[in-house]
Scaffold this active site. Structure first.
Site, short mmCIF file in Angstrom:
data_model
loop_
_atom_site.label_atom_id
_atom_site.label_comp_id
_atom_site.label_asym_id
_atom_site.label_seq_id
_atom_site.Cartn_x
_atom_site.Cartn_y
_atom_site.Cartn_z
CE1 TYR A 1 -11.01 -0.59 2.31
CE2 TYR A 1 -10.66 1.10 3.98
CZ TYR A 1 -10.16 0.28 2.98
OH TYR A 1 -8.83 0.33 2.64
CG ASP B 1 -13.47 -1.51 11.46
OD1 ASP B 1 -12.87 -0.63 12.13
OD2 ASP B 1 -13.21 -1.76 10.27
CE LYS C 1 -10.05 5.92 9.27
NZ LYS C 1 -9.64 6.46 8.02
N1 PLP Z 1 -11.70 0.13 9.23
C1 PLP Z 1 -12.41 1.25 8.92
C2 PLP Z 1 -13.81 1.38 9.43
C3 PLP Z 1 -11.83 2.25 8.15
O1 PLP Z 1 -12.55 3.33 7.82
C4 PLP Z 1 -10.51 2.08 7.71
C5 PLP Z 1 -9.85 3.12 6.90
O2 PLP Z 1 -10.42 4.08 6.48
C6 PLP Z 1 -9.82 0.92 8.06
C7 PLP Z 1 -10.45 -0.03 8.82
C8 PLP Z 1 -8.40 0.73 7.61
O3 PLP Z 1 -7.57 1.57 8.30
P1 PLP Z 1 -6.13 1.95 7.66
O4 PLP Z 1 -6.42 2.84 6.50
O5 PLP Z 1 -5.43 2.64 8.80
O6 PLP Z 1 -5.48 0.67 7.28
#
Ligand code: PLP
Length: 430
Positions: A144, A239, A267
């Site tokens: 994700y 990511d 995060k």
């Molecule tokens: N990338 C990863 C690996 C994530 O786990 C998340 C959110 O949980 C995101 C991107 C998206 O981050 P945000 O919720 O701050 O938009």
């Protein structure tokens, strides 16, 4: 008083907020029942509106590696607030943050701050496409990357939870350039890259998958991904929104010794306030406006309060022994949970990297999304509710990571194992 019960508050929430929540996985759709209304957080604990205390393994879904309301972070954020909450102009603190991120992630030569992980991945992909002048993106089943239109294809997290393979509202056109293959399978990646060699702009990957539950990369998998992307001239995007500052100070790229071209962060970087960031090689990053032609912007990007909280968090994480401590806590919990599973002959497995961990029931090993989807979700729901009743707040979905923080004490971990054992015993008899 009745009007202030959690039941009542959630009823009000459902009347004015879709599903009563501001992000789908906060609902307990997967496990049933109404979510708790949270009133306070301190250290390893959260308190609900009715005063029940829980040992928290959600940690706001990853950011709170130091625990709730950590003193240095709170002090830094307060001080920043008093100095003005946002300027929309450069500050010294954001420079210090970019420098510190570079110290921890040497591959991030230049960094741009945004306000969420979603913005980070969206911007990194735009940049990769501009840099390569190609359009296709490769992602992995179950990874994700936020709710970017083009990446909402076989994504994990809330989508795994809600079993939505896709989402209405994203025109086919938007995902036609997104190619999806299984995680942890080098042969499929090599074959896909060979077939589409000249058209693939980027490969985006969670180096440790955290959104189908925790799924670690197989030995040398990330090195192989690095090799094949370099061979075909595609930008490799890690990511590290979850794994950044979590699995090691320098994220998964430090832990596994593999260097991507671009990295997305979020995060932990914001210390609990809204944040995202993307960065990497200068030659790519300098394509961004105002230096280059690739447009990307944000009213609250580099917000001084977020930056202060993030800097305070990252400084604590710079102390000696922090990651050894997190590893020891993770290892204790993993081993104790596995022992309980064995003792009560419950089929299941624990996947863990450092302080992120997932319990999968009904399966012996989970190395990719399809295996994760085979886990016993009914048993998970029973487990979840028993843990809540015992004062343990585990993520309300089998497809999420549980996060351990520096604030969790040995007694907290032992209490967690004790609750788990009681549940396992009842599950075995039942
Ligand atoms: N990338 C990863 C690996 C994530 O786990 C998340 C959110 O949980 C995101 C991107 C998206 O981050 P945000 O919720 O701050 O938009």
């Amino acid at each position: 008083m009745a009007n202030n019960s959690m039941k009542n508050i959630f009823a009000r929430a459902q009347a004015r907020i879709p599903g009563g929540v501001n992000s789908p996985v906060r609902s307990w759709k997967m496990v049933g029942g109404d979510p708790k209304i949270i009133a306070h957080g301190q250290g390893a604990y959260i308190l609900d509106w009715e005063g029940h205390r829980y040992i928290d393994y959600v940690g706001s879904w990853g950011p709170l590696i130091l625990g709730h309301a950590q003193a240095q972070v709170v002090a830094a954020a307060k001080q920043a607030i008093e100095g003005g909450m946002s300027f929309g102009a450069p500050t010294e603190a954001e420079v210090e943050l970019a420098e510190l991120v570079h110290d921890y992630f040497p591959a991030i030569e230049k960094l741009r701050l945004v306000s969420s992980g979603t913005e980070a991945t969206m911007s990194a992909i735009r940049l990769a496409r501009a840099y390569t002048r190609r359009s296709k993106i490769v992602k992995f089943d179950g990874c994700y990357h936020g709710h970017v239109d083009s990446l909402l294809v076989r994504a994990g997290s809330g989508l795994a939870t809600l079993a939505l393979p896709d989402t209405p509202g994203v025109p086919e056109n938007f995902t036609k350039d997104t190619l999806v293959i299984p995680y942890n399978d080098v042969a499929q990646l090599e074959s896909l890259m060979s077939t589409h060699s000249e058209t693939i702009a980027a490969v985006i990957i969670e180096p440790v998958c955290g959104n189908m539950g925790v799924i670690p990369p197989r030995l040398d998998y990330l090195a192989a991904v690095r090799k094949v992307t370099a061979k075909h001239g595609a930008v490799l995007i890690f990511d590290e929104v979850i794994t950044g500052f979590r699995v090691a100070r320098g994220g998964a790229q430090e832990l596994y010794g593999v260097t991507p071209d671009l990295t997305c962060l979020g995060k932990v970087l914001g210390g609990g306030l809204p944040v995202g960031a993307f960065g990497g090689q200068q030659v790519i990053m300098d394509l961004l406006a105002p230096l280059g032609p690739v447009y990307q912007a944000g009213t609250l990007s580099g917000n001084p309060v977020t930056v202060a909280a993030g800097l305070a968090t990252l400084k604590v994480l710079g102390s000696d022994g922090v990651y050894e401590d997190l590893e020891a806590k993770g290892q204790y919990l993993e081993e104790a949970l596995i022992q309980v599973l064995k003792r009560w002959r419950l089929r299941g497995t624990v996947n863990r990297v450092g302080s992120m961990l997932t319990l999968f029931f009904g399966v012996d090993s989970v190395t990719h999304a399809e295996e994760a989807r085979r886990c016993d979700q009914q048993r998970f729901a029973r487990f979840f509710h028993r843990m809540i009743a015992c004062g343990i707040y585990y993520p309300p979905s089998p497809f999420e990571a549980a996060f351990i923080s520096l604030a969790h004490s040995q007694a907290d971990l032992e209490q967690t194992v004790h609750c788990f054992e009681e549940w396992a015993q009842s599950e075995c008899d039942g």
